[in-house]
Each structure stands twice: as structure tokens, then as C-alpha cells.
Motif scaffolding. Structure first.
Motif, PDB file in Angstrom:
ATOM      1  N   PRO A  26       0.813  -1.229   0.000  1.00 22.08           N
ATOM      2  CA  PRO A  26       0.000   0.000   0.000  1.00 22.08           C
ATOM      3  C   PRO A  26       0.842   1.273   0.000  1.00 22.08           C
ATOM      4  N   PHE A  27       1.932   1.259   0.756  1.00 24.36           N
ATOM      5  CA  PHE A  27       2.806   2.430   0.822  1.00 24.36           C
ATOM      6  C   PHE A  27       3.418   2.707  -0.551  1.00 24.36           C
ATOM      7  N   GLY A  28       3.910   1.646  -1.224  1.00 22.35           N
ATOM      8  CA  GLY A  28       4.502   1.827  -2.543  1.00 22.35           C
ATOM      9  C   GLY A  28       3.511   2.330  -3.568  1.00 22.35           C
ATOM     10  N   ALA A  48      14.076   5.718  -8.871  1.00 19.85           N
ATOM     11  CA  ALA A  48      14.320   6.266  -7.536  1.00 19.85           C
ATOM     12  C   ALA A  48      13.986   5.246  -6.458  1.00 19.85           C
ATOM     13  N   ALA A  49      12.917   4.470  -6.670  1.00 22.75           N
ATOM     14  CA  ALA A  49      12.539   3.451  -5.699  1.00 22.75           C
ATOM     15  C   ALA A  49      13.616   2.390  -5.571  1.00 22.75           C
ATOM     16  N   ALA A  54      13.443   3.027   0.287  1.00 20.95           N
ATOM     17  CA  ALA A  54      12.999   3.437   1.617  1.00 20.95           C
ATOM     18  C   ALA A  54      11.784   4.337   1.436  1.00 20.95           C
ATOM     19  N   GLY A  55      10.647   3.918   1.986  1.00 22.40           N
ATOM     20  CA  GLY A  55       9.408   4.618   1.724  1.00 22.40           C
ATOM     21  C   GLY A  55       9.380   6.056   2.196  1.00 22.40           C
ATOM     22  N   ALA A  56       9.634   6.279   3.491  1.00 30.73           N
ATOM     23  CA  ALA A  56       9.558   7.633   4.030  1.00 30.73           C
ATOM     24  C   ALA A  56      10.621   8.532   3.411  1.00 30.73           C
ATOM     25  N   GLY A 140      16.042  -9.249  -1.982  1.00 33.43           N
ATOM     26  CA  GLY A 140      15.821  -9.104  -3.416  1.00 33.43           C
ATOM     27  C   GLY A 140      14.347  -9.143  -3.783  1.00 33.43           C
ATOM     28  N   LEU A 141      13.602 -10.055  -3.158  1.00 35.69           N
ATOM     29  CA  LEU A 141      12.158 -10.119  -3.421  1.00 35.69           C
ATOM     30  C   LEU A 141      11.447  -8.847  -2.951  1.00 35.69           C
ATOM     31  N   LEU A 142      11.863  -8.336  -1.788  1.00 35.32           N
ATOM     32  CA  LEU A 142      11.249  -7.094  -1.307  1.00 35.32           C
ATOM     33  C   LEU A 142      11.557  -5.930  -2.233  1.00 35.32           C
ATOM     34  N   LEU A 143      12.801  -5.845  -2.699  1.00 35.30           N
ATOM     35  CA  LEU A 143      13.174  -4.760  -3.612  1.00 35.30           C
ATOM     36  C   LEU A 143      12.373  -4.849  -4.904  1.00 35.30           C
TER      37      LEU A 143
END
Length: 229
Positions: A26-28, A48-49, A54-56, A140-143
Motif C-alpha cells: 500500500p505504501f509503494g 528512484a525506488a 525506503a518509503g519515508a 531481493g524479493l522485497l526490492l
């Protein structure tokens, strides 16, 4: 003692990562949509992501640029937000000490709140090779998930009304990040402190509410560590 084969360990890392990836989605999505509404092309925001991861720290400069802030002020804010990663780095230094040089250089790029908490919750990563593989698979999966959902949010951004609910998404991410740590009393207190502060500070601009919740959680953990069990 026998250990599962590497493929089974990779599947375990993927299973550990799935709920965490869902919690950051949701944040992304909201960050991607907000960036598009501010005039940032989706591909540029995805780059950039992948670079910031880093979300914040990704969102705060966007809102500051929109408000007319300068480049140095926006970058300084992003650096300040990510300063907490220094604490994580110090805690994980023993895990990186005996790793190959290439991993010591590139592995820290995957260090975020979620990957730190994922490895902190495991007690079977003492072997350097096993830690390295778990870190690369999970991180890697999270990225990949993060970059993908930011891109999807960017594509959907023009279809959404202005003023997307970032603060609500940020609290959801924080809850999902801390959820696996609720089995014991101290992690539950830390999570509760972080969530309360994040909710109270949600109206603050630029993702400051999420950062405040994280800082409050770290402070609560430091205080609890100084008290006897």
C-alpha cells in the motif's frame, strides 16, 4: 544436526518475505501515485525506488519539492530519516564481518526496517553463507516488489483523486512490519508504542508520522533493554 537443502531454505525465505511484501505494497502504491500527481514519470520514480529503497525517505523529498524546498533541504531530510539505519548496521555488523567483499559492499543496499526485522526473528542464520543467501533472497524479493508496486501506483496515479491517503498506508506498513514481533511482551510494547505515535503523528506532512513512530519504537526498545527482565 541436519539442515534443509538450499532450495528449501530459499522457499522459506520467500515465505517469510511474502507477508512483509504485502504489508509494504500500500505504501509503494501511494508513493507511486503521489509522484505521478506531482509530475514525476513512473519510470523515473521506479528508478528512484530502486536506488533509495525506503518509503519515508522516498516520499519526503517529493512533498518537499512540491512545497518549493531546495535540493539540499530535501536530500538532508532523506538522510535524516534514514539515519536509523546506522543502528541497524551496527547490530548486523557481526553477520557481515566474515562475508565476501562483494557482499559487504552490495548487501547493505538491501538494509531496511523489514529486512532487519526478518533476520532478527530468525535464530538459524549463524552460518555466513546461510545468512547471505537468506538476505539476498528476502531482500531481493522485497526490492523487486517495492519497485513494481511503485510503478503500478505511478500508472494508476492519474486515475486517482488528489490527496491519496499516504498516512493511513504508512501506519499499515508499520503494523505489518512489527506484527511478527508481537509474540513476546517486550516486542509487543515496542510495536504498540510505535503504532500509537504513528497514528497520533499521522497528520504531519511528508511521512513524518511514520518516521516518528519508528523513532518512538527504537526509543522504547532502548529503554526496555536497560530494564531488568
Amino acid at each position: 544436526m541436519t539442515h534443509p537443502p538450499a532450495t528449501a531454505r530459499d522457499l522459506r525465505a520467500a515465505r517469510d518475505t511474502l507477508p512483509v511484501a504485502l504489508s509494504v505494497a500500500p505504501f509503494g502504491l501511494v508513493i507511486g501515485a503521489t509522484a505521478t500527481q506531482l509530475g514525476v514519470p513512473p519510470l523515473a520514480d521506479m528508478a528512484a525506488a530502486a536506488t533509495v529503497f525506503a518509503g519515508a525517505a522516498h516520499f519526503a523529498p517529493l512533498t518537499m519539492f512540491a512545497a518549493g524546498a531546495g535540493v539540499l533541504a530535501a536530500l538532508g531530510t532523506a538522510v535524516l530519516i534514514n539515519a536509523r539505519l546506522l543502528l541497524y548496521s551496527a547490530a548486523l555488523e557481526p553477520r557481515f564481518r566474515d562475508q565476501p567483499r562483494w557482499f559487504r559492499w552490495f548487501g547493505p543496499a538491501l538494509l531496511i526496517d523489514q529486512t532487519y526485522l526478518m533476520v532478527l526473528a530468525r535464530d538459524d542464520l549463524g552460518d555466513p553463507a546461510r545468512f547471505r543467501r537468506y538476505w539476498l533472497v528476502g531482500g531481493g524479493l522485497l526490492l523487486a516488489t517495492w519497485v513494481a508496486v511503485v510503478g503500478i501506483g505511478g500508472v494508476l496515479g492519474p486515475l486517482l483523486p488528489a490527496g491519496s491517503p499516504l498516512d493511513a498506508a504508512a501506519v499499515v506498513v508499520l503494523a505489518g512490519m512489527l506484527g511478527p514481533r508481537l509474540a513476546a511482551v517486550r516486542p509487543a510494547l515496542i510495536a504498540f508504542t510505535a503504532l500509537v505515535v504513528a497514528v497520533v503523528a499521522a497528520p504531519l506532512p511528508g511521512g513524518v508520522g511514520l518516521v516518528a513512530g519508528i523513532v518512538a519504537g527504537i526509543a522504547a526498545g532502548a529503554l526496555l533493554d536497560r530494564t531488568p527482565s
